[in-house]
Design a protein around this motif. Structure first.
Motif, PDB file in Angstrom:
ATOM      1  N   MET A  26     -12.863   4.744  -3.564  1.00 36.47           N
ATOM      2  CA  MET A  26     -12.623   5.685  -2.122  1.00 36.47           C
ATOM      3  C   MET A  26     -11.325   5.203  -1.836  1.00 36.47           C
ATOM      4  N   ILE A  27     -10.871   4.197  -1.779  1.00 38.20           N
ATOM      5  CA  ILE A  27      -9.545   3.761  -1.006  1.00 38.20           C
ATOM      6  C   ILE A  27      -8.571   3.506  -1.946  1.00 38.20           C
ATOM      7  N   PHE A  28      -8.468   2.695  -2.896  1.00 41.64           N
ATOM      8  CA  PHE A  28      -7.120   2.336  -3.815  1.00 41.64           C
ATOM      9  C   PHE A  28      -6.410   3.435  -4.488  1.00 41.64           C
ATOM     10  N   TYR A  34      -1.156   6.505   1.648  1.00 41.89           N
ATOM     11  CA  TYR A  34      -1.117   5.547   2.707  1.00 41.89           C
ATOM     12  C   TYR A  34       0.467   4.901   2.759  1.00 41.89           C
ATOM     13  N   LEU A  35       0.969   4.537   1.806  1.00 37.31           N
ATOM     14  CA  LEU A  35       2.389   3.594   1.840  1.00 37.31           C
ATOM     15  C   LEU A  35       3.409   4.577   1.919  1.00 37.31           C
ATOM     16  N   SER A  36       3.153   5.699   1.203  1.00 36.40           N
ATOM     17  CA  SER A  36       4.450   6.782   1.291  1.00 36.40           C
ATOM     18  C   SER A  36       4.425   7.323   3.013  1.00 36.40           C
ATOM     19  N   SER A  37       3.429   7.419   3.584  1.00 40.71           N
ATOM     20  CA  SER A  37       3.386   7.936   4.813  1.00 40.71           C
ATOM     21  C   SER A  37       3.908   7.155   5.782  1.00 40.71           C
ATOM     22  N   HIS A  38       3.966   5.485   5.598  1.00 42.01           N
ATOM     23  CA  HIS A  38       4.491   4.663   6.305  1.00 42.01           C
ATOM     24  C   HIS A  38       5.851   4.048   6.186  1.00 42.01           C
ATOM     25  N   LEU A  47       6.937  -0.729  -3.670  1.00 41.70           N
ATOM     26  CA  LEU A  47       5.924  -1.440  -3.423  1.00 41.70           C
ATOM     27  C   LEU A  47       4.875  -1.699  -4.410  1.00 41.70           C
ATOM     28  N   LEU A  48       4.290  -0.448  -4.753  1.00 37.92           N
ATOM     29  CA  LEU A  48       3.420  -0.308  -5.917  1.00 37.92           C
ATOM     30  C   LEU A  48       3.877  -0.946  -7.243  1.00 37.92           C
ATOM     31  N   LEU A  49       5.067  -0.743  -7.593  1.00 43.45           N
ATOM     32  CA  LEU A  49       5.539  -1.459  -8.764  1.00 43.45           C
ATOM     33  C   LEU A  49       5.403  -2.934  -8.674  1.00 43.45           C
ATOM     34  N   ILE A  50       5.846  -3.471  -7.537  1.00 38.98           N
ATOM     35  CA  ILE A  50       5.837  -4.876  -7.041  1.00 38.98           C
ATOM     36  C   ILE A  50       4.302  -5.410  -7.456  1.00 38.98           C
ATOM     37  N   PHE A 104      -0.222  -4.006   3.013  1.00 37.25           N
ATOM     38  CA  PHE A 104       0.497  -4.094   1.706  1.00 37.25           C
ATOM     39  C   PHE A 104       0.470  -5.341   1.251  1.00 37.25           C
ATOM     40  N   PHE A 105       0.611  -6.474   1.746  1.00 38.10           N
ATOM     41  CA  PHE A 105       0.631  -7.925   1.509  1.00 38.10           C
ATOM     42  C   PHE A 105      -0.811  -8.164   0.943  1.00 38.10           C
ATOM     43  N   MET A 106      -1.825  -7.513   1.757  1.00 42.16           N
ATOM     44  CA  MET A 106      -3.170  -7.896   1.457  1.00 42.16           C
ATOM     45  C   MET A 106      -3.536  -7.021   0.245  1.00 42.16           C
TER      46      MET A 106
END
Length: 425
Positions: A26-28, A34-38, A47-50, A104-106
């Protein structure tokens, strides 16, 4: 072999995995949004590649630690860290404040936990299962995983934007339940031989030595490579094939419903999920009286043929039909292929072998990325031939190594069978 007859660890793992996958689903899958909006689209991609490469690197450590120190300790540590990560994500996306960087770190901590615990979880299932029940075990897990992903994805699509905090709360509670089940109800399945305590440099040296031995196992490496090539066909559906259909498929009308290529990809994925959930219930009975060698080869041929049609055709009935036969082949192939894999690694290095096998999904995705790049320079027919060629290469490898696989797994019955190529058993 039914669910009730499984070892307690297997039953707990199936239940815990279903719950975790359902809530996580439901999340990942939506975290890119989420990341693109921020952070913007470009930074989100980086970030996703990392995140992916961190998980790949830690996966090797997870395999080594599991073989060196045991399964349960590592899994409990990873689940403890995962629970703290999810609670932190929840707090950082609460009604009171939002902190996307820490989120993101989490996410990366969660990838680290998957890398640490993944090989140990797989090895533990093999440790406590009997060879004759593994196909049933893998079939049930495969069914539960697909059901949980479908369930989680459907709910997450409606709730992710408006109820993100509540979903993270549910994820944290589920993680705590998983930690409790693993800590108090699962027993250690592997106790490594006691050796002298090693210094960190000695552990690093031993880690490289372990994986050097794994990659020297030619039969295992070829088996993993064949699996990657065949699996890449399926991954192309949400990669090159989705792009091609969105651009080439004209507006269709079916039962008064108009749809284009993007919607067609959605229909094909839905068809695949529904068929898997239905057919997986009967897969064990279907293959129980069949020769594993024949099932593996035949199902791979049908699977590759089905996705070859999807990679080129624009006829919706051909597409639906090709997905049907490919999914039937997939349901028959997966438990047999996983059963072979379960019997390949030696006990003392089981997690290390499974850590290498865990790279299958990442490498298959890299093949899909390469295909998209090549498709800019090739015609649709040439790209389809390229995709199909990779799948056929996987089939050829399987055909070449299956006799050696059977000899390693069933030496008493395969002693007189000669392999068509020289493979180190």
């Amino acid at each position: 072999m039914g669910f009730k007859q499984f070892h307690r660890t297997i039953k707990i793992r199936i239940i815990e995995s279903f719950l975790s996958s359902a809530i996580g689903g439901m999340i990942f899958p939506f975290m890119a949004i989420y990341l693109s909006s921020h952070f913007g689209v470009k930074m989100a991609g980086l970030l996703l590649l990392i995140n992916v490469f961190v998980g790949i690197a830690i996966n090797f450590f997870g395999g080594y630690f599991s073989d060196s120190f045991g399964r349960k300790k590592l899994i409990v540590f990873a689940e403890s860290l995962r629970f703290l990560a999810f609670v932190t994500m929840m707090i950082c996306n609460s009604p009171w404040f939002t902190e996307p960087l820490i989120t993101f770190f989490m996410m990366t901590v969660n990838s680290i936990c998957w890398g640490l615990a993944g090989p140990a979880n797989q090895a533990m299932l093999i440790d406590v299962s009997r060879p004759e029940e593994r196909k049933s075990m893998y079939t049930i897990m495969y069914w539960a995983n697909n059901l949980s992903i479908a369930f989680g994805g459907a709910i997450g699509g409606f709730m992710f934007r408006e109820y993100f905090f509540e979903l993270l709360l549910a994820l944290s509670i589920t993680s705590l339940i998983a930690w409790t089940l693993i800590t108090f109800f699962i027993e250690e399945s592997y106790i490594p031989n006691k050796t002298e305590k090693k210094t960190p440099p000695q552990h690093v040296k031993q880690l490289f030595s372990n994986y050097h031995s794994v990659f020297k196992d030619k039969l295992f490496v070829l088996y993993v490579l064949a699996g990657i090539f065949v699996l890449s066909m399926e991954f192309q559906l949400t990669s090159y094939m989705s792009i091609r259909l969105s651009e080439d498929l004209s507006i269709q009308n079916l039962l008064g419903i108009e749809f284009g290529g993007i919607e067609m990809v959605g229909f094909l994925r839905t068809e695949n999920t529904i068929l898997v959930v239905i057919l997986a219930l009967f897969a064990t009975k279907l293959v129980s009286n069949l020769n594993d060698r024949n099932v593996l080869i035949t199902s791979c041929i049908v699977f590759v043929a089905g996705y070859a049609v999807i990679s080129y055709s624009n006829n919706i009935w051909f597409l639906f039909g090709a997905m049907f036969i490919a999914t039937v082949a997939e349901v028959l192939r997966v438990p047999v292929q996983q059963n072979y894999m379960a019997n390949l690694p030696p006990e003392h290095a089981r997690s290390s072998y499974l850590a290498v096998n865990g790279l299958t999904y990442n490498v298959a995705n890299l093949i899909c990325s390469l295909t998209i790049t090549l498709s800019a320079y090739l015609s649709n027919l040439a790209t389809s031939i390229f995709i199909t060629g990779i799948g056929v290469a996987g089939i050829v490898i399987f055909i070449k190594i299956v006799p050696a696989l059977d000899r390693r797994i069933h030496p008493e019955t395969e002693a007189e069978i000669k392999t068509p190529m020289s493979i180190t058993d």
